[in-house]
Design an enzyme around this catalytic site. Structure first.
Site, PDB file in Angstrom:
ATOM      1  N   SER A 135       0.828  -1.220   0.000  1.00 36.55           N
ATOM      2  CA  SER A 135       0.000   0.000   0.000  1.00 36.55           C
ATOM      3  C   SER A 135       0.856   1.262   0.000  1.00 36.55           C
ATOM      4  O   SER A 135       1.962   1.279   0.564  1.00 36.55           O
ATOM      5  CB  SER A 135      -0.896   0.035   1.239  1.00 36.55           C
ATOM      6  N   SER A 137       2.135  -3.625   8.145  1.00 38.71           N
ATOM      7  CA  SER A 137       2.058  -4.308   9.448  1.00 38.71           C
ATOM      8  C   SER A 137       3.435  -4.826   9.836  1.00 38.71           C
ATOM      9  O   SER A 137       4.104  -5.503   9.046  1.00 38.71           O
ATOM     10  CB  SER A 137       1.098  -5.492   9.374  1.00 38.71           C
ATOM     11  N   GLU A 183      -3.652 -13.923   1.136  1.00 42.60           N
ATOM     12  CA  GLU A 183      -3.922 -13.064   2.297  1.00 42.60           C
ATOM     13  C   GLU A 183      -5.415 -13.117   2.638  1.00 42.60           C
ATOM     14  O   GLU A 183      -5.799 -13.268   3.798  1.00 42.60           O
ATOM     15  CB  GLU A 183      -3.491 -11.622   1.983  1.00 42.60           C
ATOM     16  N   GLU A 206     -15.658  -3.737   0.304  1.00 43.41           N
ATOM     17  CA  GLU A 206     -16.265  -3.227  -0.940  1.00 43.41           C
ATOM     18  C   GLU A 206     -15.477  -3.717  -2.156  1.00 43.41           C
ATOM     19  O   GLU A 206     -16.051  -4.178  -3.145  1.00 43.41           O
ATOM     20  CB  GLU A 206     -16.289  -1.690  -0.938  1.00 43.41           C
TER      21      GLU A 206
HETATM   22  C1  LIG Z   1      -5.153  -4.082   9.911  1.00 47.25           C
HETATM   23  C2  LIG Z   1      -4.550  -3.659   8.597  1.00 47.25           C
HETATM   24  C3  LIG Z   1      -3.341  -4.210   8.192  1.00 47.25           C
HETATM   25  C4  LIG Z   1      -2.755  -3.783   6.991  1.00 47.25           C
HETATM   26  N1  LIG Z   1      -1.526  -4.310   6.652  1.00 47.25           N
HETATM   27  C5  LIG Z   1      -0.938  -3.923   5.509  1.00 47.25           C
HETATM   28  C6  LIG Z   1       0.377  -4.433   5.161  1.00 47.25           C
HETATM   29  O1  LIG Z   1       0.985  -5.195   5.915  1.00 47.25           O
HETATM   30  N2  LIG Z   1       0.932  -4.020   4.008  1.00 47.25           N
HETATM   31  C7  LIG Z   1       0.309  -3.163   3.159  1.00 47.25           C
HETATM   32  O2  LIG Z   1       0.883  -2.874   2.108  1.00 47.25           O
HETATM   33  N3  LIG Z   1      -0.933  -2.631   3.451  1.00 47.25           N
HETATM   34  C8  LIG Z   1      -1.556  -2.995   4.609  1.00 47.25           C
HETATM   35  N4  LIG Z   1      -2.794  -2.469   4.956  1.00 47.25           N
HETATM   36  C9  LIG Z   1      -3.408  -1.480   4.086  1.00 47.25           C
HETATM   37  C10 LIG Z   1      -4.645  -2.015   3.358  1.00 47.25           C
HETATM   38  O3  LIG Z   1      -4.287  -2.939   2.352  1.00 47.25           O
HETATM   39  C11 LIG Z   1      -5.381  -0.790   2.770  1.00 47.25           C
HETATM   40  O4  LIG Z   1      -5.777   0.023   3.866  1.00 47.25           O
HETATM   41  C12 LIG Z   1      -6.596  -1.195   1.976  1.00 47.25           C
HETATM   42  O5  LIG Z   1      -6.229  -1.851   0.787  1.00 47.25           O
HETATM   43  C13 LIG Z   1      -7.487   0.029   1.646  1.00 47.25           C
HETATM   44  O6  LIG Z   1      -6.731   1.022   1.078  1.00 47.25           O
HETATM   45  P1  LIG Z   1      -6.830   2.525   1.605  1.00 47.25           P
HETATM   46  O7  LIG Z   1      -6.623   2.497   3.093  1.00 47.25           O
HETATM   47  O8  LIG Z   1      -5.880   3.345   0.795  1.00 47.25           O
HETATM   48  O9  LIG Z   1      -8.320   2.969   1.368  1.00 47.25           O
HETATM   49  P2  LIG Z   1      -8.924   3.543   0.022  1.00 47.25           P
HETATM   50  O10 LIG Z   1      -8.478   2.707  -1.122  1.00 47.25           O
HETATM   51  O11 LIG Z   1      -8.628   5.014  -0.046  1.00 47.25           O
HETATM   52  O12 LIG Z   1     -10.476   3.326   0.250  1.00 47.25           O
HETATM   53  C14 LIG Z   1     -11.291   4.247   0.983  1.00 47.25           C
HETATM   54  C15 LIG Z   1     -12.728   3.753   0.918  1.00 47.25           C
HETATM   55  O13 LIG Z   1     -13.194   3.754  -0.447  1.00 47.25           O
HETATM   56  C16 LIG Z   1     -13.724   2.479  -0.800  1.00 47.25           C
HETATM   57  N5  LIG Z   1     -13.396   2.161  -2.185  1.00 47.25           N
HETATM   58  C17 LIG Z   1     -12.219   2.402  -2.830  1.00 47.25           C
HETATM   59  N6  LIG Z   1     -12.272   1.943  -4.092  1.00 47.25           N
HETATM   60  C18 LIG Z   1     -13.508   1.410  -4.262  1.00 47.25           C
HETATM   61  C19 LIG Z   1     -14.155   0.789  -5.356  1.00 47.25           C
HETATM   62  N7  LIG Z   1     -13.530   0.607  -6.521  1.00 47.25           N
HETATM   63  N8  LIG Z   1     -15.428   0.347  -5.171  1.00 47.25           N
HETATM   64  C20 LIG Z   1     -16.073   0.504  -3.967  1.00 47.25           C
HETATM   65  N9  LIG Z   1     -15.503   1.109  -2.885  1.00 47.25           N
HETATM   66  C21 LIG Z   1     -14.238   1.545  -3.046  1.00 47.25           C
HETATM   67  C22 LIG Z   1     -13.009   1.508   0.128  1.00 47.25           C
HETATM   68  O14 LIG Z   1     -13.770   0.310   0.291  1.00 47.25           O
HETATM   69  C23 LIG Z   1     -12.896   2.313   1.416  1.00 47.25           C
HETATM   70  O15 LIG Z   1     -14.091   2.214   2.159  1.00 47.25           O
HETATM   71  C24 LIG Z   1      -3.400  -2.831   6.165  1.00 47.25           C
HETATM   72  C25 LIG Z   1      -4.613  -2.264   6.585  1.00 47.25           C
HETATM   73  C26 LIG Z   1      -5.184  -2.662   7.793  1.00 47.25           C
HETATM   74  C27 LIG Z   1      -6.466  -2.032   8.231  1.00 47.25           C
END
Ligand SMILES: Cc1cc2nc3c(=O)[nH]c(=O)nc-3n(C[C@H](O)[C@H](O)[C@H](O)COP(=O)(O)OP(=O)(O)OC[C@H]3O[C@@H](n4cnc5c(N)ncnc54)[C@H](O)[C@@H]3O)c2cc1C
Length: 427
Positions: A160, A192, A275, A396
Site C-alpha cells: 500500500s 504491518s 492473504e 467493498e
Molecule cells: C489491519 C490492517 C493491516 C494492513 N496491513 C498492511 C500491510 O501489511 N501491508 C500493506 O501494504 N498494506 C496494509 N494495509 C493497508 C490495506 O491494504 C489498505 O488500507 C486497503 O487496501 C485500503 O486502502 P486505503 O486504506 O488506501 O483505502 P482507500 O483505497 O482510499 O479506500 C477508501 C474507501 O473507499 C472504498 N473504495 C475504494 N475503491 C472502491 C471501489 N472501486 N469500489 C467501492 N468502494 C471503493 C473503500 O472500500 C474504502 O471504504 C493494512 C490495513 C489494515 C487495516
C-alpha cells in the site's frame, strides 16, 4: 414464526463447549497417529490457553507489547521448525513436512486449546510462501523459503501507498535498473510489523509507459538496506501495529525479483488471494468460545435469542475454517483455489461484526469503561471489527472482485485501464 421453529433446533445444536476434535471413527490410522503425536508435541511445548489468558486482546495497548507479540510468534515458529511441525504441507526440500492437507487441519484443531501461535509471522508465511513456490526462480526459492518457514527470517508486506490502497495497481514507488541492481524511491504505508521485520516483499513501478497493471515488478528487499526509513504509525490505543516506510535510492540486487520484470501483478495477486484466504479462515481459539463465557458470566446462556446468535456465529466460524482449508490444500498442491478466497474474507468481516455486536450487548455499557481484562477484550472486539474489513483489501473491493471474477458481472468502469500509467491524472 420462523423463530419459533428455529429456536428449538438451535438449542439442540449448541453445546456448552464444542466437542473435542478427537476425529474418532472417521479418521484413518495415519490421521489418528498424527493427531496423537500433535497432541504430545503441543502438550510439551505450547502454552495452554488458560495460562495464556483467554481474554488476551488481538490489538496492543503499546509498542512494547506489539514487539513482544511479534517476537513470541517468531519464537513459536522456530519451535515448530526445530521439532518438524513447521510448514506441514510444504515440500520437504524447502523445510516443510510434505504431509497431506489433513495434517494442517488436524494440527490446527489440536492447537485451539493452546495460546502459542506464530501470530503475524503466520500471515506472512501464508502470503509469501505460495507466491515464491509459484513464481520464484529455483535460486530464490532455495535462498528464501527455508528461512521463511522456520521463522529465522521475518517478513513484511510493502504494497500500500498513500495514493494506492484499493487501487493498488496505481502505485507510484519507482524502481529503475542500474547495472545489476534496482534503485528504488518511494513511500509505502500501513505496513504491518515493518518496524520488526527483517525483509519485505514489495511492488514497484518499473515501466510507467504502459497501463498500470503491466509495469509493476515484485521485489524482495532487506529492511536493513541503506535508504530505508521505517516510521511506526502510533494508533489511538498507543500501539504501533503499522509503519510507513520511506525508500530513497535503495539498491536491490537484480536476482531478488519474483516473477517477470514488469510482470509483478501476477505474484501480487497470488499474495492477495492467499492473504484473503488467511484472514478469512480465522484460526486460533474461536471467538465464540469467549462469547459463551461472556453469556455465562452475564447470566444470558439460556436466552434463546443469544443462543440463536451464537449458533449463527459458530456455524460461520466452522464454515470459514473449512473453506480456508480447501483453499490452502488446493494452492499447496499447485491447483487454483476451488472458489475465490475473497468470499472467505467477506464472510469473516461479516462474522466479526456479529461477534463484536454480541460481545458489546452481552457485556453492556459497563464494559466500555474501566480496565478489567473482559472489558478490554469486549472493547477490542468492537473496535477491531473494522480492521478485518479493511486490511488485505476492503470488503467493498472484495465484493467488486467477487462480482467480476466469480459472478461474471460487468467490470467496474475504469478510465485508466488501457492508458499508460504516466498519463493517468493523480493527486
Ligand atoms: C489491519 C490492517 C493491516 C494492513 N496491513 C498492511 C500491510 O501489511 N501491508 C500493506 O501494504 N498494506 C496494509 N494495509 C493497508 C490495506 O491494504 C489498505 O488500507 C486497503 O487496501 C485500503 O486502502 P486505503 O486504506 O488506501 O483505502 P482507500 O483505497 O482510499 O479506500 C477508501 C474507501 O473507499 C472504498 N473504495 C475504494 N475503491 C472502491 C471501489 N472501486 N469500489 C467501492 N468502494 C471503493 C473503500 O472500500 C474504502 O471504504 C493494512 C490495513 C489494515 C487495516
Amino acid at each position: 414464526m420462523v423463530r419459533q421453529i428455529l429456536v428449538p433446533l438451535v438449542l439442540a445444536t449448541v453445546p456448552d463447549r464444542p466437542p473435542s476434535p478427537a476425529g474418532g471413527a472417521t479418521e484413518s490410522p495415519d490421521q489418528v497417529a498424527f493427531r496423537a503425536s500433535a497432541r504430545a508435541f503441543l502438550s510439551t511445548w505450547a502454552e495452554p490457553l488458560a495460562a495464556a489468558d483467554p481474554w488476551q486482546i488481538s490489538g496492543f495497548p503499546n509498542n512494547a507489547e506489539a514487539r513482544a507479540y511479534f517476537e513470541r510468534g517468531r519464537a513459536w515458529q522456530r519451535t515448530l521448525a526445530e521439532h518438524g511441525w513447521a510448514g506441514l504441507t510444504w515440500p520437504a526440500e524447502y523445510g516443510g513436512g510434505a504431509q497431506p492437507a489433513w495434517a494442517e487441519r488436524i494440527f490446527s484443531e489440536e492447537s485451539t486449546s493452546y495460546g502459542s501461535g506464530p501470530g503475524f509471522i503466520g500471515a506472512t508465511i501464508a502470503m509469501l510462501g505460495p507466491t515464491l513456490l509459484a513464481h520464484a526462480t529455483p535460486e530464490v526459492k532455495d535462498r528464501f523459503l527455508p528461512s521463511l518457514v522456520s521463522g529465522e527470517v521475518t517478513w513484511c508486506q510493502l504494497f500500500s501507498e498513500p495514493g494506492a490502497g484499493s487501487d493498488l495497481a496505481g502505485l507510484a514507488t519507482r524502481a529503475v535498473r542500474d547495472g545489476d541492481e534496482w534503485v528504488v524511491d518511494g513511500q509505502k504505508v500501513w505496513n504491518s510489523c515493518a518496524q520488526f521485520a527483517d525483509w519485505g516483499f514489495m511492488l514497484a513501478r518499473t515501466d510507467p509507459d504502459v497501463p498500470k497493471h503491466r509495469g509493476i515488478t515484485f521485489l524482495l528487499v532487506d529492511m536493513s538496506s541503506p535508504g530505508i526509513e521505517v516510521r511506526p504509525l502510533v494508533q489511538a490505543n498507543g500501539s504501533a501495529h503499522f509503519s510507513e516506510v520511506f525508500m530513497s535510492d535503495v539498491r536491490i540486487p537484480a536476482g531478488q525479483v519474483v516473477g517477470e520484470i514488469h510482470g509483478g501483478w501476477g505474484p501480487a495477486r497470488t499474495v492477495l488471494s492467499n492473504e484473503a484466504a488467511f484472514i478469512g479462515r480465522g484460526g486460533g481459539a474461536p471467538t465464540s468460545d469467549r462469547l459463551r463465557d461472556l453469556a455465562s458470566a452475564n447470566d444470558r446462556r439460556e436466552d434463546p435469542i443469544v443462543r440463536q446468535r451464537l449458533a449463527a456465529i459458530i456455524s460461520r466460524e466452522k464454515l470459514q475454517a473449512l473453506m480456508g482449508q480447501r483453499i490452502q490444500s488446493s494452492v499447496r498442491n499447485g491447483h487454483k483455489p476451488p472458489f475465490d478466497p475473497a468470499l472467505t474474507k467477506v464472510m469473516a468481516a461479516g462474522t466479526r461484526v456479529m461477534t463484536g455486536n454480541l460481545a458489546a450487548e452481552l457485556a453492556g455499557p459497563a464494559a466500555m469503561v474501566g480496565n478489567d481484562p473482559i472489558g478490554n477484550w469486549v472493547r477490542a472486539e468492537v473496535v477491531n471489527r473494522f480492521s478485518i474489513s479493511i486490511g488485505g483489501g476492503t470488503t467493498e473491493v472484495q465484493k467488486n472482485n467477487l462480482a467480476e471474477r466469480s459472478l461474471g458481472l460487468p467490470r467496474e468502469p475504469g478510465i485508466d485501464r488501457e492508458k499508460a500509467w504516466k498519463d493517468v491524472p493523480r493527486s
